[in-house]
Design a protein around this motif. Structure first.
Motif, mmCIF file in Angstrom:
data_model
loop_
_atom_site.group_PDB
_atom_site.id
_atom_site.type_symbol
_atom_site.label_atom_id
_atom_site.label_comp_id
_atom_site.label_asym_id
_atom_site.label_seq_id
_atom_site.Cartn_x
_atom_site.Cartn_y
_atom_site.Cartn_z
ATOM 1 N N ASN A 244 0.931 -1.052 -0.086
ATOM 2 C CA ASN A 244 -0.052 -0.015 -0.050
ATOM 3 C C ASN A 244 0.859 1.386 -0.030
ATOM 4 N N PHE A 245 0.835 2.263 -1.151
ATOM 5 C CA PHE A 245 1.594 3.208 -1.104
ATOM 6 C C PHE A 245 1.188 4.408 -0.205
ATOM 7 N N GLN A 246 -0.105 4.586 0.210
ATOM 8 C CA GLN A 246 -0.351 5.786 1.073
ATOM 9 C C GLN A 246 0.281 5.309 2.437
ATOM 10 N N MET A 247 0.368 4.123 2.922
ATOM 11 C CA MET A 247 0.642 3.877 4.200
ATOM 12 C C MET A 247 2.159 3.278 4.273
ATOM 13 N N ASN A 248 2.787 2.859 3.069
ATOM 14 C CA ASN A 248 4.046 2.536 2.706
ATOM 15 C C ASN A 248 4.435 1.363 3.475
ATOM 16 N N ALA A 249 3.223 0.252 3.329
ATOM 17 C CA ALA A 249 3.285 -0.686 4.098
ATOM 18 C C ALA A 249 3.301 -1.936 3.279
ATOM 19 N N THR A 250 4.126 -3.305 3.314
ATOM 20 C CA THR A 250 4.036 -4.389 2.667
ATOM 21 C C THR A 250 3.869 -5.380 3.561
ATOM 22 N N GLY A 251 2.581 -6.241 2.928
ATOM 23 C CA GLY A 251 2.141 -7.304 3.870
ATOM 24 C C GLY A 251 1.619 -8.566 3.131
ATOM 25 N N TRP A 252 1.610 -9.312 3.584
ATOM 26 C CA TRP A 252 0.901 -10.864 2.954
ATOM 27 C C TRP A 252 -0.375 -11.331 3.728
ATOM 28 N N LYS A 253 -1.069 -11.976 2.970
ATOM 29 C CA LYS A 253 -2.350 -12.568 3.593
ATOM 30 C C LYS A 253 -2.657 -13.768 3.039
ATOM 31 N N PHE A 254 -3.546 -14.838 3.722
ATOM 32 C CA PHE A 254 -4.015 -15.726 3.062
ATOM 33 C C PHE A 254 -5.644 -15.765 3.223
ATOM 34 N N ASN A 255 -6.276 -16.818 2.461
ATOM 35 C CA ASN A 255 -7.750 -16.685 2.519
ATOM 36 C C ASN A 255 -8.142 -18.243 2.304
ATOM 37 N N LEU A 256 -8.549 -18.832 3.344
ATOM 38 C CA LEU A 256 -8.979 -20.249 3.167
ATOM 39 C C LEU A 256 -10.404 -20.326 3.046
ATOM 40 N N THR A 257 -11.175 -20.786 2.275
ATOM 41 C CA THR A 257 -12.385 -20.601 1.783
ATOM 42 C C THR A 257 -13.459 -21.938 1.525
ATOM 43 N N THR A 258 -14.618 -21.782 1.678
ATOM 44 C CA THR A 258 -15.453 -23.127 1.261
ATOM 45 C C THR A 258 -16.493 -22.519 0.927
ATOM 46 N N CYS A 259 -17.308 -23.503 -0.050
ATOM 47 C CA CYS A 259 -18.299 -23.004 -0.483
ATOM 48 C C CYS A 259 -19.751 -23.607 0.552
ATOM 49 N N LEU A 260 -19.308 -24.270 1.563
ATOM 50 C CA LEU A 260 -20.277 -24.834 2.504
ATOM 51 C C LEU A 260 -19.756 -24.280 3.908
ATOM 52 N N GLY A 261 -20.572 -24.408 5.010
ATOM 53 C CA GLY A 261 -20.580 -23.821 6.098
ATOM 54 C C GLY A 261 -21.229 -22.740 6.471
ATOM 55 N N GLY A 262 -21.588 -22.378 7.814
ATOM 56 C CA GLY A 262 -21.971 -21.053 8.077
ATOM 57 C C GLY A 262 -22.248 -20.915 9.589
ATOM 58 N N ASP A 263 -22.765 -19.910 10.084
ATOM 59 C CA ASP A 263 -22.573 -19.756 11.521
ATOM 60 C C ASP A 263 -23.778 -20.489 12.188
ATOM 61 N N GLY A 264 -23.423 -21.702 12.388
ATOM 62 C CA GLY A 264 -24.409 -22.666 13.336
ATOM 63 C C GLY A 264 -25.592 -23.036 12.251
ATOM 64 N N VAL A 265 -25.445 -23.060 11.023
ATOM 65 C CA VAL A 265 -26.715 -23.347 9.765
ATOM 66 C C VAL A 265 -25.848 -23.645 8.815
ATOM 67 N N SER A 266 -26.228 -24.594 8.201
ATOM 68 C CA SER A 266 -25.941 -24.945 6.849
ATOM 69 C C SER A 266 -25.938 -23.955 5.595
ATOM 70 N N ARG A 267 -24.817 -23.904 4.864
ATOM 71 C CA ARG A 267 -24.859 -22.617 4.159
ATOM 72 C C ARG A 267 -24.015 -23.181 2.780
ATOM 73 N N ILE A 268 -24.729 -22.635 1.567
ATOM 74 C CA ILE A 268 -24.312 -23.065 0.234
ATOM 75 C C ILE A 268 -24.019 -21.630 -0.331
ATOM 76 N N ARG A 269 -22.762 -21.531 -0.890
ATOM 77 C CA ARG A 269 -22.355 -20.387 -1.435
ATOM 78 C C ARG A 269 -21.970 -20.741 -2.781
ATOM 79 N N ASN A 270 -22.290 -19.817 -3.910
ATOM 80 C CA ASN A 270 -21.861 -20.533 -5.283
ATOM 81 C C ASN A 270 -22.084 -19.397 -6.270
ATOM 82 N N LYS A 271 -21.464 -19.668 -7.344
ATOM 83 C CA LYS A 271 -21.463 -18.582 -8.629
ATOM 84 C C LYS A 271 -22.234 -19.195 -9.719
ATOM 85 N N THR A 272 -22.934 -18.674 -10.542
ATOM 86 C CA THR A 272 -23.457 -19.242 -11.764
ATOM 87 C C THR A 272 -23.503 -18.269 -12.665
#
Length: 188
Positions: A102-130
Motif C-alpha cells: 500500500n503506497f499511502q501507508m508505505n506498508a508491505t504485507g501478505w495474507k491468506f484466505n481459506l474458503t469453502t462453499c459450505l458452512g455458516g454460523d451454526g446453519v448449513s450454507r451453500i455459496r456459489n456462482k452461476t
C-alpha cells in the motif's frame, strides 16, 4: 404448588421459515481485453450493504488454464497485490495467498484466505456462482447464497414425546452479487 401448563408455542408462518432476497448487495461491471496470452481487466465494483462503497481495480492475469497468479492494482486505495490462484485442498476447501503493498501507508504485507462453499454460523450454507453467457464476449455471473436447516421428522411410541413431530426446516436465500462481464478477444 403446580405450575400451569404453558400455552403451546404458535408454529412459525411460512414467511418466517422461507425467505428469498433478490436485491444484490454487490454490482460489478468488468471490462476485459485479451492480449498476447494475458487478460487485462478493469473492474468497477459497487457495494450497497452494509455501506455504500465503490472500488475500481485494474487486473492482469495469464490466459493459460494453468495460470497461477493475478496482479491487482486499486488506484483509489493505492494498493498493489499479487494473488495466487485458488488452490483446491479438498473438493470443498480452497486456499489463496498473496503479497501486497500500500503506497499511502508505505506498508508491505501478505495474507491468506481459506474458503469453502459450505458452512455458516451454526446453519448449513451453500455459496456459489452461476454464469450465464448471452453471446460471445457478454457474460453475467450471479453470486448467490442459501442458508438452510433441513426438514426433520421425528416420532415415538410409549414415551412422553409425540407420536409424530415435524420440523419444517428453514431457508434463507439471497442473490448477493451480479457481475456483467464484457470481454474483447481475437478468438471469437
Amino acid at each position: 404448588m403446580e405450575l400451569p401448563n404453558p400455552q403451546p408455542e404458535e408454529p412459525p408462518s411460512w414467511d418466517e421459515l422461507y425467505s428469498v432476497n433478490l436485491m444484490p448487495s454487490e454490482l460489478f461491471v468488468k471490462f476485459r481485453k485479451e492480449l498476447e496470452g494475458l487478460r487485462v481487466g478493469v473492474n468497477l465494483e459497487f457495494y450497497n450493504a452494509p455501506t455504500n462503497d465503490y472500488h475500481a481495480k485494474l487486473v492482469l492475469k495469464p490466459l493459460s488454464p494453468e495460470r497461477r497468479w493475478k496482479f491487482v492494482y486499486e488506484p483509489l486505495r493505492q494498493d498493489v497485490r499479487i494473488l495466487s490462484k485458488k488452490i483446491p485442498l479438498t473438493r470443498f476447501l480452497n486456499l489463496q495467498f498473496g503479497v501486497g503493498h500500500n503506497f499511502q501507508m508505505n506498508a508491505t504485507g501478505w495474507k491468506f484466505n481459506l474458503t469453502t462453499c459450505l458452512g455458516g454460523d451454526g446453519v448449513s450454507r451453500i455459496r456459489n456462482k452461476t454464469t450465464l453467457s448471452l453471446c460471445p464476449g457478454v457474460d453475467f455471473r450471479f453470486g448467490w447464497r442459501a442458508d438452510y436447516v433441513i426438514p426433520e421428522i421425528t416420532g415415538s411410541l410409549g414415551t412422553d414425546e409425540p407420536l409424530f413431530n415435524m420440523n419444517s426446516g428453514r431457508l434463507q436465500a439471497s442473490l448477493d452479487r451480479v457481475e456483467a462481464i464484457l470481454t474483447s478477444s481475437n478468438y471469437y
